[in-house]
Design an enzyme around this catalytic site. Structure first.
Site, PDB file in Angstrom:
ATOM      1  N   TYR A 156     -14.486  11.185   1.731  1.00 57.25           N
ATOM      2  CA  TYR A 156     -14.204  11.615   1.047  1.00 57.25           C
ATOM      3  C   TYR A 156     -14.840  13.599   0.879  1.00 57.25           C
ATOM      4  CZ  TYR A 156     -11.473   7.830  -0.460  1.00 57.25           C
ATOM      5  OH  TYR A 156     -10.641   7.023  -0.399  1.00 57.25           O
ATOM      6  N   LYS A 207     -14.949   1.689  13.775  1.00 58.28           N
ATOM      7  CA  LYS A 207     -13.794   2.205  14.574  1.00 58.28           C
ATOM      8  C   LYS A 207     -14.557   2.848  15.313  1.00 58.28           C
ATOM      9  CE  LYS A 207      -9.387   2.227  16.077  1.00 58.28           C
ATOM     10  NZ  LYS A 207      -8.979   0.302  16.843  1.00 58.28           N
ATOM     11  N   ASP A 240      -9.891  -2.705  12.415  1.00 63.22           N
ATOM     12  CA  ASP A 240      -8.424  -3.348  12.509  1.00 63.22           C
ATOM     13  C   ASP A 240      -8.501  -5.044  12.486  1.00 63.22           C
ATOM     14  OD1 ASP A 240      -9.751  -3.007  15.030  1.00 63.22           O
ATOM     15  OD2 ASP A 240      -7.805  -1.927  15.896  1.00 63.22           O
ATOM     16  N   ASP A 264     -12.161   1.650   1.149  1.00 64.98           N
ATOM     17  CA  ASP A 264     -11.526   2.228   0.444  1.00 64.98           C
ATOM     18  C   ASP A 264     -10.208   1.302   0.662  1.00 64.98           C
ATOM     19  OD1 ASP A 264      -9.404   3.246  -1.766  1.00 64.98           O
ATOM     20  OD2 ASP A 264      -8.592   4.240  -0.538  1.00 64.98           O
ATOM     21  N   ASP A 268      -8.683  -2.921  -1.752  1.00 61.92           N
ATOM     22  CA  ASP A 268      -6.810  -2.737  -1.660  1.00 61.92           C
ATOM     23  C   ASP A 268      -6.629  -4.811  -0.845  1.00 61.92           C
ATOM     24  OD1 ASP A 268      -6.882  -1.270  -3.337  1.00 61.92           O
ATOM     25  OD2 ASP A 268      -5.026  -0.514  -2.545  1.00 61.92           O
TER      26      ASP A 268
HETATM   27  C1  IPM Z   1     -10.493   4.125  -5.447  1.00 59.89           C
HETATM   28  C2  IPM Z   1      -9.263   4.164  -6.155  1.00 59.89           C
HETATM   29  C3  IPM Z   1     -10.058   5.825  -5.904  1.00 59.89           C
HETATM   30  C4  IPM Z   1     -10.342   6.605  -4.410  1.00 59.89           C
HETATM   31  C5  IPM Z   1      -8.625   7.034  -6.137  1.00 59.89           C
HETATM   32  C6  IPM Z   1      -8.279   7.210  -6.934  1.00 59.89           C
HETATM   33  C7  IPM Z   1      -9.203   8.756  -5.555  1.00 59.89           C
HETATM   34  O1  IPM Z   1      -8.096   4.059  -4.823  1.00 59.89           O
HETATM   35  O2  IPM Z   1     -11.846   4.262  -6.528  1.00 59.89           O
HETATM   36  O3  IPM Z   1     -10.060   2.532  -4.565  1.00 59.89           O
HETATM   37  O4  IPM Z   1      -9.969   6.523  -3.068  1.00 59.89           O
HETATM   38  O5  IPM Z   1     -11.674   6.050  -3.629  1.00 59.89           O
HETATM   39 MN    MN Z   2      -8.748   2.964  -3.620  1.00 59.39          MN
END
Ligand code: IPM
Ligand code: MN
Length: 370
Positions: A156, A207, A240, A264, A268
């Site tokens: 990042y 990884k 993974d 990140d 999700d």
């Molecule tokens: C998160 C989001 C952000 C990230 C984006 C919006 C830049 O996906 O907070 O997880 O990648 O960190």
């Molecule tokens: Mn995210």
């Protein structure tokens, strides 16, 4: 105090910022951000009034509209103002199809993470009702862990560049940066959290079988720090394999620590285990300093303004913020009210309910005992 499935306390238990700071910055952002933040604000205002909390909410319209109108993402001095005069930031989401390079989002959200040095990205994965998980034969007792995502370095940092851009010989380099200081402080934080909340283990995921430099630093640091926490189990898992095990055996995990990009991605997946992106809360924290709380979902432009977005991630993020500010009982009350609304099926469509954003927030508000 909030308790997890196996009876351990799950309070954030961070040192809050100095109590003299009362200001909370409210930054709704783009897309569905303003709707879910408005929902969260109804809860925050109620708690503030009922518990006579000395908090001052200050609204900022930093978003794509403003950026397109003025060419400025955040006015000069705004970051210093947040750093010096605010206890916390409550943020919705960023992203707008009219700003395809996400410039304002990078300036504002990543800008806050980097410039305010919010190195702890705290993303709990806690199932609040058995019916919400897509996993067969898994329930609340299995899905209750915390992911700590390193939040100030990794891929990042935006280091890299192009060579021969636009030609058939084009080269793009994107660096993945790990520093000893950055890796050590997030790993140490994960162990401290595990110890303070009575959690049994810390899993570090990377990884390192392929990324031989950064991964090596993570591995060495993890083993060294683990020696200071002999009361906490520790184990390593390649990322993974982690994604597979989060789905197959989520009960294996208690605390997970990983880098920015992997964090990140796996959060999700973690959100999906809890019932979807609309459910998940997060904190971007520098213990003792101004910190940022946001639902982990994005701005979902196609749902914007339609009163369909699930407000729960934003509401739980407001609870997490109160907990950070030293009000764990209020955070607990918010989570209980959310659980009550879910149990009664008074939710938005993504959770199988029939309500819009506003009504789903009202269903939580009605059950809030503060
Ligand atoms: C998160 C989001 C952000 C990230 C984006 C919006 C830049 O996906 O907070 O997880 O990648 O960190
Ligand atoms: Mn995210």
């Amino acid at each position: 105090m909030a308790y997890g499935a196996d009876g351990h306390p799950v309070s954030i238990r961070y040192h809050p910022p100095p109590m003299t700071l009362k200001k909370i910055a409210i930054v709704p952002g783009d897309g569905i951000g303003p709707e879910v933040i408005a929902a969260g604000m109804t809860i925050l205002e109620r708690v503030k009034e009922a518990r006579k909390l000395d908090l001052e909410f200050v609204h900022f319209n930093w978003n794509a509209d403003e950026y397109l109108r003025t060419g400025v993402s955040m006015p000069p001095g705004a970051m210093d103002d947040l750093r010096n005069n605010y206890a916390a930031i409550y943020l919705g989401a960023f992203g707008d199809p009219r700003v395809p390079d996400m410039k304002h989002a990078a300036d504002i959200l990543l800008g806050m993470r980097f410039q305010l040095d919010l190195y702890v990205n705290y993303r709990p994965v806690k199932l609040l009702n058995d019916r919400l998980t897509p996993l067969k034969e898994k329930g609340m007792k299995d899905i209750d862990f915390v992911i700590f995502r390193e939040n100030t370095e990794g891929a990042y940092v935006g280091m890299g560049g192009f060579f021969r851009k636009g030609t058939p010989e084009e080269i793009a380099v994107q660096e993945d940066v790990s520093t000893r200081k950055g890796v050590e402080r997030i790993i140490r934080h994960a162990f401290e959290f595990a110890r303070k909340t009575g959690r049994k283990s810390v899993c570090m995921s990377d990884k390192s079988n392929v990324m031989r430099y950064g991964g090596d630093l993570w591995m060495r640091t993890f083993e060294e720090v683990a020696k200071e926490y002999s009361d906490i189990e520790h184990f390593h898992m390649f990322v993974d394999a982690l994604t597979m095990q989060m789905v197959r055996t989520p009960e294996l995990f208690s605390v997970i620590v990983t880098n920015n990009m992997f964090g990140d991605i796996v959060t999700d997946l973690g959100a999906a285990l809890q019932g979807g992106l609309g459910m998940a809360a997060s904190g971007n924290i520098h213990p003792g300093k101004v910190s940022l709380f946001e639902p982990i979902h994005g701005s979902a432009p196609k749902y914007a303004g339609k009163d369909v977005a699930n407000p729960i991630g934003a509401i739980l993020s407001a609870g997490m913020m109160l907990e950070y500010l030293g009000h764990p009982d209020e955070a607990d009350a918010i989570e209980k009210a959310v659980v009550g609304a879910i149990d009664a099926d008074e939710t938005t469509h993504d959770l199988g309910g029939a309500l819009g954003t506003k009504a789903a927030a009202e269903a939580v508000l009605r059950r809030l005992e503060v």
